[in-house]
Design a protein around this motif. Structure first.
Motif, PDB file in Angstrom:
ATOM      1  N   VAL A  30       0.853  -1.187   0.000  1.00  0.00           N
ATOM      2  CA  VAL A  30       0.000   0.000   0.000  1.00  0.00           C
ATOM      3  C   VAL A  30       0.891   1.239   0.000  1.00  0.00           C
ATOM      4  CG1 VAL A  30      -1.904  -1.143   1.199  1.00  0.00           C
ATOM      5  CG2 VAL A  30      -0.124   0.007   2.529  1.00  0.00           C
ATOM      6  N   ARG A  31       0.291   2.397  -0.240  1.00  0.00           N
ATOM      7  CA  ARG A  31       1.059   3.637  -0.300  1.00  0.00           C
ATOM      8  C   ARG A  31       1.734   3.920   1.038  1.00  0.00           C
ATOM      9  NH1 ARG A  31      -2.082   8.792  -2.417  1.00  0.00           N
ATOM     10  NH2 ARG A  31      -2.112   7.441  -4.268  1.00  0.00           N
ATOM     11  N   GLN A  89     -12.481  -1.768   4.451  1.00  0.00           N
ATOM     12  CA  GLN A  89     -11.115  -1.358   4.755  1.00  0.00           C
ATOM     13  C   GLN A  89     -10.357  -2.527   5.362  1.00  0.00           C
ATOM     14  OE1 GLN A  89     -11.373   2.184   7.259  1.00  0.00           O
ATOM     15  NE2 GLN A  89     -11.134   3.469   5.462  1.00  0.00           N
ATOM     16  N   VAL A 146      -6.582   0.853   5.534  1.00  0.00           N
ATOM     17  CA  VAL A 146      -6.550   1.353   4.158  1.00  0.00           C
ATOM     18  C   VAL A 146      -7.752   0.782   3.415  1.00  0.00           C
ATOM     19  CG1 VAL A 146      -4.047   1.567   4.092  1.00  0.00           C
ATOM     20  CG2 VAL A 146      -5.114  -0.557   3.345  1.00  0.00           C
ATOM     21  N   ASP A 147      -8.234   1.536   2.426  1.00  0.00           N
ATOM     22  CA  ASP A 147      -9.332   1.050   1.605  1.00  0.00           C
ATOM     23  C   ASP A 147      -8.893  -0.165   0.806  1.00  0.00           C
ATOM     24  OD1 ASP A 147     -10.946   3.084   2.500  1.00  0.00           O
ATOM     25  OD2 ASP A 147     -10.492   4.411   0.799  1.00  0.00           O
ATOM     26  N   LYS A 200      -7.252   0.374  -2.494  1.00  0.00           N
ATOM     27  CA  LYS A 200      -5.938   1.013  -2.566  1.00  0.00           C
ATOM     28  C   LYS A 200      -4.770   0.011  -2.464  1.00  0.00           C
ATOM     29  CE  LYS A 200      -7.412   5.563  -0.964  1.00  0.00           C
ATOM     30  NZ  LYS A 200      -7.213   6.647   0.024  1.00  0.00           N
ATOM     31  N   GLN A 204      -2.073  -2.172  -3.788  1.00  0.00           N
ATOM     32  CA  GLN A 204      -1.369  -2.162  -5.065  1.00  0.00           C
ATOM     33  C   GLN A 204      -0.961  -3.576  -5.509  1.00  0.00           C
ATOM     34  OE1 GLN A 204      -0.775   0.509  -6.997  1.00  0.00           O
ATOM     35  NE2 GLN A 204      -1.825   1.881  -5.592  1.00  0.00           N
TER      36      GLN A 204
END
Length: 227
Positions: A106-107, A209, A218-219, A222, A224
């Motif tokens: 994730v980001r 989430q 995190v959603d 989202k 990656q």
């Protein structure tokens, strides 16, 4: 006349029809079938009791019928969309639940060094000739830099062996990192990704989430990459 006086004009009757249609549109308290039945009952009654010398205009009646069809059509469309959304949410829940216990990208720009290794990720907007990874310590100090080579567009994971530029072992703990990507001598957009382990699935109004423990929530959309 029985229900409508002879002096009533077609405009009076049409005004009544418009009021009934608007009420059904704004309130939306009845089902589409109930709205149609109420509308048709009123229309038939008004047609039976209309003034023969001043009858309802055919074009106006057609317009009214089109309006009620629009109202009921919107209700049916909304019902269909709600069903599709419910099905989508159920499918998303199944997919998200399958991630519990797995690691995801994730980001973020954090690294956790444990047992002599740490992992992170990079998301590239386009293919690049080279990616440079820089490991950061306390206060943003540079511990090590390494080249990850050419990469295709998209996300990929990397690992750090916990070694500093001097070859010594960095102590276990939390670190940061940055990435620089180039192609043909020009910089390419590169997003840093951190790895988290999914510990729970949480349902919110906006969707599902993933609870990543210390990294927070995190959603689902989202994520990656799933490792």
């Amino acid at each position: 006349m029985a229900a409508v006086q002879a002096s009533s004009s077609s405009s009076d009757i049409l005004a009544s029809l418009n009021a009934q249609s608007r009420a059904g549109t704004s309130a939306l308290v009845s089902t589409s079938e109930e709205v149609q039945n109420r509308f048709l009952k009123l229309l038939v009654t008004q047609l039976k009791n209309q003034d023969p010398l001043n009858p309802l205009d055919n074009a106006a009646v057609t317009t009214q019928i089109s309006q009620i069809n629009t109202v009921t059509g919107i209700e049916r469309l909304n019902a269909t969309l709600e069903t599709l959304l419910s099905t989508y949410n159920d499918g998303q829940a199944v997919q998200a639940a399958a991630l519990i216990g797995k690691s995801v990208l994730v980001r973020g720009s954090g690294l956790v060094l444990a047992n002599g290794t740490a992992s992170g990720g990079v998301n590239l907007a386009e293919p690049v000739d080279d990616v440079t990874l820089t490991i950061l310590g306390a206060g943003g100090s540079v511990l090590q830099s390494q080249r990850l080579g050419a990469r295709d567009a998209g996300s990929f994971a990397f690992s750090w062996d916990g070694k500093t530029a001097a070859g010594s072992d960095a102590p276990p703990g939390s670190y940061g990192f940055t990435v620089d990507a180039v192609r043909g001598g020009e910089k390419v957009a590169a997003e840093t990704l951190q790895i988290g382990t999914v510990s729970a699935l949480v349902r919110e109004k906006s969707g599902f989430q993933l609870d990543l423990g210390g990294l927070g929530r995190v959603d689902f959309g989202k994520v990656q990459q799933i490792l």
